[in-house]
Design an enzyme around this catalytic site. Structure first.
Site, PDB file in Angstrom:
ATOM      1  CG  ASP A 161      52.538 -94.475 -84.966  1.00 37.15           C
ATOM      2  OD1 ASP A 161      51.633 -93.834 -84.330  1.00 37.15           O
ATOM      3  OD2 ASP A 161      51.973 -94.970 -86.114  1.00 37.15           O
ATOM      4  CB  ILE A 162      51.682 -99.727 -86.457  1.00 42.16           C
ATOM      5  CG1 ILE A 162      51.978-100.906 -87.301  1.00 42.16           C
ATOM      6  CG2 ILE A 162      50.481 -99.089 -87.078  1.00 42.16           C
ATOM      7  CD1 ILE A 162      51.238-102.063 -86.944  1.00 42.16           C
ATOM      8  CD  GLU A 212      43.820 -92.853 -86.270  1.00 44.47           C
ATOM      9  OE1 GLU A 212      44.172 -93.776 -86.321  1.00 44.47           O
ATOM     10  OE2 GLU A 212      43.887 -91.918 -87.138  1.00 44.47           O
ATOM     11  CB  VAL A 213      44.559 -95.714 -79.865  1.00 44.52           C
ATOM     12  CG1 VAL A 213      44.710 -96.761 -78.849  1.00 44.52           C
ATOM     13  CG2 VAL A 213      44.926 -96.144 -81.237  1.00 44.52           C
ATOM     14  CG  HIS A 242      48.477 -92.140 -77.967  1.00 42.33           C
ATOM     15  ND1 HIS A 242      47.403 -92.591 -77.863  1.00 42.33           N
ATOM     16  CD2 HIS A 242      48.837 -91.940 -79.261  1.00 42.33           C
ATOM     17  CE1 HIS A 242      46.420 -92.130 -78.607  1.00 42.33           C
ATOM     18  NE2 HIS A 242      47.291 -91.789 -79.696  1.00 42.33           N
ATOM     19  CG  HIS A 254      51.565 -89.214 -81.582  1.00 42.75           C
ATOM     20  ND1 HIS A 254      51.309 -90.056 -82.784  1.00 42.75           N
ATOM     21  CD2 HIS A 254      50.429 -89.129 -81.232  1.00 42.75           C
ATOM     22  CE1 HIS A 254      49.991 -90.477 -82.588  1.00 42.75           C
ATOM     23  NE2 HIS A 254      49.504 -89.696 -81.999  1.00 42.75           N
TER      24      HIS A 254
HETATM   25  P1  AMP Z   1      45.931 -91.009 -82.496  1.00 48.85           P
HETATM   26  O1  AMP Z   1      45.344 -90.596 -83.637  1.00 48.85           O
HETATM   27  O2  AMP Z   1      46.770 -89.961 -81.820  1.00 48.85           O
HETATM   28  O3  AMP Z   1      44.775 -91.770 -81.498  1.00 48.85           O
HETATM   29  O4  AMP Z   1      47.103 -91.870 -83.074  1.00 48.85           O
HETATM   30  C1  AMP Z   1      47.196 -93.298 -82.759  1.00 48.85           C
HETATM   31  C2  AMP Z   1      48.477 -93.872 -83.204  1.00 48.85           C
HETATM   32  O5  AMP Z   1      48.483 -95.240 -83.102  1.00 48.85           O
HETATM   33  C3  AMP Z   1      48.497 -93.769 -84.870  1.00 48.85           C
HETATM   34  O6  AMP Z   1      49.619 -92.684 -85.347  1.00 48.85           O
HETATM   35  C4  AMP Z   1      48.739 -95.247 -85.276  1.00 48.85           C
HETATM   36  O7  AMP Z   1      49.564 -95.374 -86.540  1.00 48.85           O
HETATM   37  C5  AMP Z   1      49.284 -95.994 -83.924  1.00 48.85           C
HETATM   38  N1  AMP Z   1      48.853 -97.459 -83.875  1.00 48.85           N
HETATM   39  C6  AMP Z   1      47.732 -98.081 -83.974  1.00 48.85           C
HETATM   40  N2  AMP Z   1      47.924 -99.450 -84.056  1.00 48.85           N
HETATM   41  C7  AMP Z   1      49.216 -99.402 -83.718  1.00 48.85           C
HETATM   42  C8  AMP Z   1      49.877-100.483 -83.175  1.00 48.85           C
HETATM   43  N3  AMP Z   1      49.567-101.853 -82.919  1.00 48.85           N
HETATM   44  N4  AMP Z   1      51.332-100.410 -82.930  1.00 48.85           N
HETATM   45  C9  AMP Z   1      51.997 -99.359 -83.102  1.00 48.85           C
HETATM   46  N5  AMP Z   1      51.279 -98.001 -83.462  1.00 48.85           N
HETATM   47  C10 AMP Z   1      49.842 -97.988 -83.541  1.00 48.85           C
END
Ligand code: AMP
Length: 122
Positions: free
Chosen positions: A35-36, A101-102, A106, A108
């Site tokens: 994770d970034i 968010e994405v 995924h 974690h």
């Molecule tokens: P969520 O809120 O469960 O959708 O988590 C999305 C996660 O993606 C967050 O923990 C972000 O820090 C992570 N994230 C967003 N962009 C990137 C990226 N380019 N590379 C790695 N992790 C990312």
């Protein structure tokens, strides 16, 4: 409910090689990367390569091969990173209430410090 996958999300761009990532493991159907913005000493995201929005979408529509590969990929990352030693947490947020968010599935994997109780009060 039918999920509508947005192929402009950041993990889709990672899968297409348009954005770099810190890969931990790649398999036929899955990719794991750091994770970034890590929220624990170990914070790895595991995603399927297929266009699935969230966990229930995947669990309902992915092929047996994808589900097997993804589940084993999570297990392999856990083993590679040694999370069994001190304990860990898997989280998969979905939708608005889950504060996702994405919009690409995924999981974690978090470990390396006490992670507190599962949910904070809203
Ligand atoms: P969520 O809120 O469960 O959708 O988590 C999305 C996660 O993606 C967050 O923990 C972000 O820090 C992570 N994230 C967003 N962009 C990137 C990226 N380019 N590379 C790695 N992790 C990312």
């Amino acid at each position: 409910m039918a999920y509508d996958y947005d192929d402009q999300n950041i993990f889709a761009k990672i899968l297409r090689g348009e954005i770099p990532n810190d890969t931990v493991l790649e398999t036929d159907y899955s990719l794991a990367f750091r994770d970034i913005h890590p929220q624990a000493p170990l914070h790895v995201l595991v995603i399927p390569k297929g266009p699935y929005v969230c966990y229930d979408h995947f669990a309902q529509e992915a092929s047996d091969a994808e589900i097997l590969d993804y589940t084993r990929a999570i297990g392999k990352v856990c083993a590679l990173e040694g999370v069994e030693e001190g304990g860990f947490r898997l989280i998969s947020n979905a939708g608005e209430a889950g504060v996702q968010e994405v919009p690409h599935l995924h999981v974690h994997i978090l470990a390396g410090r006490p992670l507190g109780r599962m949910l904070a009060k809203a």
